[in-house]
Design an enzyme around this catalytic site. Structure first.
Site, short mmCIF file in Angstrom:
data_model
loop_
_atom_site.label_atom_id
_atom_site.label_comp_id
_atom_site.label_asym_id
_atom_site.label_seq_id
_atom_site.Cartn_x
_atom_site.Cartn_y
_atom_site.Cartn_z
N TRP A 103 41.51 58.73 58.45
CA TRP A 103 40.78 58.27 59.54
C TRP A 103 40.39 56.62 59.35
O TRP A 103 39.21 56.33 58.91
CB TRP A 103 39.59 59.07 60.01
CG TRP A 103 40.14 60.49 60.50
CD1 TRP A 103 41.60 60.49 60.96
CD2 TRP A 103 39.38 61.50 60.85
NE1 TRP A 103 41.48 61.85 61.41
CE2 TRP A 103 40.21 62.54 61.48
CE3 TRP A 103 38.01 61.98 60.38
CZ2 TRP A 103 39.64 63.90 61.65
CZ3 TRP A 103 37.64 63.27 60.87
CH2 TRP A 103 38.46 64.19 61.30
N ASN A 141 49.72 53.63 62.38
CA ASN A 141 49.97 54.16 63.76
C ASN A 141 48.54 53.82 64.56
O ASN A 141 48.65 53.37 65.91
CB ASN A 141 50.39 55.53 63.83
CG ASN A 141 50.41 56.07 65.42
OD1 ASN A 141 50.98 55.49 66.27
ND2 ASN A 141 49.43 56.94 65.87
N ASP A 229 52.58 57.81 57.39
CA ASP A 229 52.07 58.85 58.23
C ASP A 229 52.53 58.61 59.69
O ASP A 229 52.46 57.26 60.00
CB ASP A 229 50.43 58.47 58.07
CG ASP A 229 50.04 59.84 58.54
OD1 ASP A 229 50.32 61.09 58.64
OD2 ASP A 229 48.96 59.71 59.80
N LYS A 232 56.98 58.46 63.12
CA LYS A 232 57.72 58.85 64.47
C LYS A 232 56.76 58.00 65.95
O LYS A 232 57.49 58.00 66.73
CB LYS A 232 57.92 60.21 64.60
CG LYS A 232 58.70 60.67 65.79
CD LYS A 232 58.59 62.35 65.71
CE LYS A 232 58.84 63.00 67.19
NZ LYS A 232 58.70 64.30 66.93
N HIS A 233 55.58 57.84 65.44
CA HIS A 233 54.57 57.50 66.54
C HIS A 233 54.40 55.96 66.72
O HIS A 233 53.60 55.38 67.38
CB HIS A 233 53.40 58.26 66.55
CG HIS A 233 53.69 59.75 66.65
ND1 HIS A 233 53.83 60.39 67.93
CD2 HIS A 233 53.69 60.82 65.81
CE1 HIS A 233 54.34 61.63 67.63
NE2 HIS A 233 54.19 62.01 66.54
N GLU A 253 56.90 60.05 58.06
CA GLU A 253 56.96 61.48 58.70
C GLU A 253 57.65 61.28 59.75
O GLU A 253 57.19 60.81 60.79
CB GLU A 253 55.50 61.53 58.56
CG GLU A 253 55.10 63.13 59.39
CD GLU A 253 53.66 63.27 59.67
OE1 GLU A 253 53.32 64.43 60.04
OE2 GLU A 253 53.06 62.36 60.00
N ARG A 367 44.21 73.67 52.84
CA ARG A 367 43.92 72.47 51.92
C ARG A 367 42.82 73.20 51.00
O ARG A 367 41.86 72.53 50.61
CB ARG A 367 43.37 71.31 52.81
CG ARG A 367 44.49 70.95 53.84
CD ARG A 367 43.73 69.69 54.89
NE ARG A 367 44.95 69.50 55.58
CZ ARG A 367 44.73 68.41 56.59
NH1 ARG A 367 43.55 67.86 56.90
NH2 ARG A 367 45.59 67.96 57.27
#
Ligand SMILES: *[C@@H]1O[C@H](CO)[C@@H](O)[C@H](O)[C@H]1NC(C)=O
Ligand SMILES: *[C@@H]1O[C@H](CO)[C@@H](O)[C@H](O)[C@H]1NC(C)=O
Ligand SMILES: *[C@@H]1O[C@H](CO)[C@@H](O)[C@H](O)[C@H]1NC(C)=O
Ligand SMILES: *[C@@H]1O[C@H](CO)[C@@H](O)[C@H](O)[C@H]1NC(C)=O
Length: 532
Positions: A103, A141, A229, A232-233, A253, A367
């Site tokens: 974040w 992204n 990360d 694809k976006h 990714e 996690r």
């Protein structure tokens, strides 16, 4: 300004590193084996092991990791991939804290939850001293802010560094059709608890800034590779310039089960590598009621569709998926899955905790803090991983053409997948099976060696001799995987310094376990050991 001490450390690290004789480009990465570390969950600075809330910070740090590098290195890994390193939002949100590092708030500050700049530089210097490469996860992204779930999200853009204005972002929309590429690239992902303000990476101003940022990041901290990360976006055009600006290998990714969709990133030269999401699903399925035929079919599809399957990262679990053991916690099954990802074509990638047979479900339960395992180096999967990484590292050392020799299928059926990888002399012949611990004893003949070649099964340290056609008999039992190499390849490696004859007892075929076999060997005074 760097202090002279830091400069000296950096210079020493650079020297140690350049001593390898090659930069950490794609070829170097293909020879490596990667251990994925989630910093907040790997080790605390003080080494304490108290439990913690899975959606909050658990207190792992860069220094904690540095203090525990033996754990990773003794397992034979030669690279690590770590959580993003930049400053994140600090508020509690409806979906937890930013313990994972995804974040981003300020790209130009390090995440002080994970330590100081000195801690990070010390970690990198120590990694390079040990000839371990560092891959850092980066987020391009979006930038992130907490929001109250009132749509459209109210964002205070002035809080972001450097993208401190609305003009750097796509206008708000929610991704509702994930198959619509344009929408999944331009809209905002998962608006709930946090808003992932979607950067306008089509804009030359934005992409130029991200390129200059990553160039600085890589050079300031001597980073050797990147995981991008949510690659694809972002728009296609953004990726190659970003990778080039970084100057290092990157995998992005690309979350998909479609060979066309994944492979196009290589064929259009958008990305050098990707985590291998193609084999991920059939591989998991093969151990959960599916068949290895489907793994083999996907492997062929990837091989014919992708330019370079050797730059794909093999995995059966990561921080975004349920643990492999969550679907099937049989230990033999887990060993077979681990064997496949370590010996298959491509770059092995093991997510921390897999070697401890952690079995958490989806995020955040996948996690688990590693300290809960007590870093047990005698755990069966730890021991297996250590042996197989050493086998792979040794095969590459003996003949670097191992890396790009395509794994040949020797046998594939519902219950088995057997392959031979590497040129004669440094070849590895292995069989994985989905029979599980309940699997019974049976013999299986598999080729891949030269006539009368002496071989060793490295997971049990047993020796055997190939027949006149280079075929060996595998004594299958309890659903364990089998991994054979030429005996000569193990010279000076310390692996299987002593071996016993590979067979079930001749007196009572199929009736004796490992201990029984050993006892028989001793009782009959066979030349039971090879000493190297
Ligand atoms: C966004 O779309 C998803 C479907 O992809 C839906 O489940 C979710 O409720 C939507 N969220 C908002 C805030 O519109
Ligand atoms: C890298 O260091 C330079 C010089 O100190 C600094 O200007 C730049 O902002 C740094 N870049 C990053 C990403 O930290
Ligand atoms: C991958 O293959 C495509 C199509 O053959 C070619 O244009 C591209 O240059 C290749 N990329 C690499 C990195 O080899
Ligand atoms: C192994 O494969 C067979 C045949 O496809 C399947 O029936 C069986 O369920 C699989 N075993 C496991 C543990 O998934």
């Amino acid at each position: 300004m760097r202090s002279s001490i830091l400069s000296a450390v950096t210079a020493a690290a650079t020297l140690a590193f350049s001593g390898l004789g090659h930069a950490a480009g794609i070829d170097e990465w293909k020879s490596r084996s990667v251990y994925q570390v989630m910093i907040d969950r790997f080790a605390r600075t003080d080494g304490s092991s108290a439990e913690c809330e899975m959606h909050l910070f658990c207190g792992g740090t860069w220094k904690g990791l540095m203090n525990k590098l033996d754990y990773i290195q003794d397992m034979g890994f030669t690279a690590i991939q770590i959580s993003p390193i930049v400053k994140n939002i600090e508020e509690h949100t409806a979906v937890g804290d930013a313990y994972h590092g995804y974040w981003s708030l300020d790209n130009y500050k390090l995440n002080d939850k994970f330590g100081t700049e000195k801690d990070f530089k010390d970690l990198v210097a120590e990694l390079h001293k040990r000839d371990i490469l560092l891959m850092v996860d980066v987020v391009v992204n979006n930038m992130v802010q907490k929001f109250d779930n009132v749509i459209p999200p109210k964002i205070d853009y002035s809080k972001f560094n450097p993208f401190n204005d609305k003009k750097y972002f796509h206008p708000y929309c929610n991704v509702s059709d994930w198959t619509n590429i344009k929408e999944s690239q331009d809209c905002w992902l998962y608006p709930y608890g946090v808003a992932l303000a979607d950067l306008d990476t089509e804009s030359p101003v934005v992409s130029k800034e991200l390129n200059s940022w990553v160039k600085g990041l890589v050079s300031n901290y001597s980073i050797d590779g990147l995981r991008i990360d949510a690659a694809k976006h972002v728009n296609d055009e953004f990726l190659p310039a970003f990778v080039e600006a970084s100057g290092v290998f990157a995998w992005g990714e690309i979350y998909t089960d479609s060979p066309d969709e994944l492979c196009r990133y290589q064929s259009l030269d958008l990305l050098p590598g990707m985590p291998n999401y193609l084999e991920f699903w059939p591989l998991n399925d093969a151990f959960n009621g599916g068949t290895f035929e489907d793994v083999a079919t996907m492997k062929e599809a990837a091989r014919s569709g992708c330019n370079d399957t050797y730059a794909l990262g093999n995995f059966v679990e990561n921080h975004d998926t349920a643990r492999f053991a969550n679907r099937n916690d049989d230990i033999a099954i887990a060993k077979n899955a681990m064997t496949y990802i370590l010996l298959n074509d491509g770059i092995p990638t093991v997510y921390q905790g897999q070697e401890q047979h952690f079995n958490g479900n989806s995020t955040p339960f996948n996690r688990e803090p590693l300290w809960l395992s007590n870093y047990d180096k005698t755990a069966p999967l730890y021991v297996l991983t250590s042996t197989l990484n050493k086998i792979r590292n040794n095969a590459i050392k003996l003949d670097s053409s191992y890396i790009e020799s395509p794994a040949e299928t020797l046998r594939v059926d519902n219950n088995h997948f057997c392959m031979k990888k590497g040129p004669y002399g440094s070849q590895v012949v292995f069989c994985v099976t989905n029979k599980s611990t309940a699997g019974t004893k049976y013999e299986m003949n598999v080729g891949g060696f030269q006539a009368s070649e002496e071989v060793v099964e490295v997971l049990t340290c047993r020796h055997n001799t190939a027949d006149g056609t280079g075929t060996i008999t595998m004594y299958m039992n309890n659903g364990e995987p089998k991994v054979y190499v030429p005996a000569a390849a193990l010279k000076d490696t310390g692996i299987c310094k002593e071996t016993t004859k590979d067979e079930y007892s001749s007196a009572a075929p199929g009736a004796l376990g490992v201990t029984g076999g050993l006892a028989m060997a001793v009782a009959f005074g066979w030349a039971a050991t090879f000493l190297f």
